[in-house]
Design a protein around this motif. Sequence first.
Motif, mmCIF file in Angstrom:
data_model
loop_
_atom_site.group_PDB
_atom_site.id
_atom_site.type_symbol
_atom_site.label_atom_id
_atom_site.label_comp_id
_atom_site.label_asym_id
_atom_site.label_seq_id
_atom_site.Cartn_x
_atom_site.Cartn_y
_atom_site.Cartn_z
ATOM 1 N N SER A 23 -37.204 50.431 10.960
ATOM 2 C CA SER A 23 -36.951 49.518 9.848
ATOM 3 C C SER A 23 -35.749 49.998 9.028
ATOM 4 O O SER A 23 -35.611 51.185 8.758
ATOM 5 N N VAL A 24 -34.901 49.073 8.619
ATOM 6 C CA VAL A 24 -33.751 49.404 7.784
ATOM 7 C C VAL A 24 -34.147 49.153 6.334
ATOM 8 O O VAL A 24 -34.576 48.062 5.981
ATOM 9 N N ALA A 73 -29.297 47.400 3.043
ATOM 10 C CA ALA A 73 -28.338 46.469 3.653
ATOM 11 C C ALA A 73 -27.067 46.533 2.820
ATOM 12 O O ALA A 73 -27.044 47.119 1.740
ATOM 13 N N THR A 118 -22.475 45.819 14.046
ATOM 14 C CA THR A 118 -23.703 45.882 13.253
ATOM 15 C C THR A 118 -24.450 44.557 13.336
ATOM 16 O O THR A 118 -23.921 43.554 13.812
ATOM 17 N N LYS A 119 -25.674 44.565 12.842
ATOM 18 C CA LYS A 119 -26.479 43.344 12.810
ATOM 19 C C LYS A 119 -26.146 42.556 11.539
ATOM 20 O O LYS A 119 -26.189 43.092 10.433
ATOM 21 N N LEU A 157 -27.234 39.990 8.936
ATOM 22 C CA LEU A 157 -28.528 39.496 8.448
ATOM 23 C C LEU A 157 -28.438 38.123 7.790
ATOM 24 O O LEU A 157 -29.391 37.359 7.828
ATOM 25 N N GLU A 197 -26.479 45.017 8.220
ATOM 26 C CA GLU A 197 -27.045 46.354 8.222
ATOM 27 C C GLU A 197 -25.919 47.340 7.956
ATOM 28 O O GLU A 197 -24.768 47.088 8.325
ATOM 29 N N THR A 210 -33.571 46.752 0.613
ATOM 30 C CA THR A 210 -34.412 45.701 1.188
ATOM 31 C C THR A 210 -35.886 45.958 0.932
ATOM 32 O O THR A 210 -36.720 45.117 1.239
#
Length: 144
Positions: A2-3, A6, A38-39, A41, A90, A132
């Motif tokens: 889990s991040v 952000a 990176t992801k 979001l 992320e 987050t």
Amino acid sequence: MSVDFATLVTTYFIEREENLVKAQARYLERVEAVRDITKVLWVSEHITQEDIPLIKEHLIVDLNEDRHAIGLGSAEEEHWNLYSFATIVEPVEERAGPDTDASRLWFDLRLADEEEYARSFISWTRLQELSTTGRKLPNGVVGY
């Protein structure tokens, strides 16, 4: 995994209203490039008109420097407005280069490349860490 954090990336740019569709297309190209590192979001669906005189003044100076360099006169400021896009990604630890502390995101989400001259778009990017989970941020706010 889990991040817990952000990064909010806000890209401010100065443009004429008739060029906003072109600016949005360029921004979406930049977001797609960031997906390689990176992801992503969240990406804003709309361009936001801003009223931040200091940023607008700074970007008008950049715009006029570019215009003068290619032999054009100063911009008629009433035709150029300040806008922004926002993206949440992320965190990215990668730096823009070996001799800088600036995040690669700071460079990647600007609308214009520094090598591109005169620049198609004059922009400025701000990074801010977001929690987050609601926990205290480890390093406070990161911005350029």
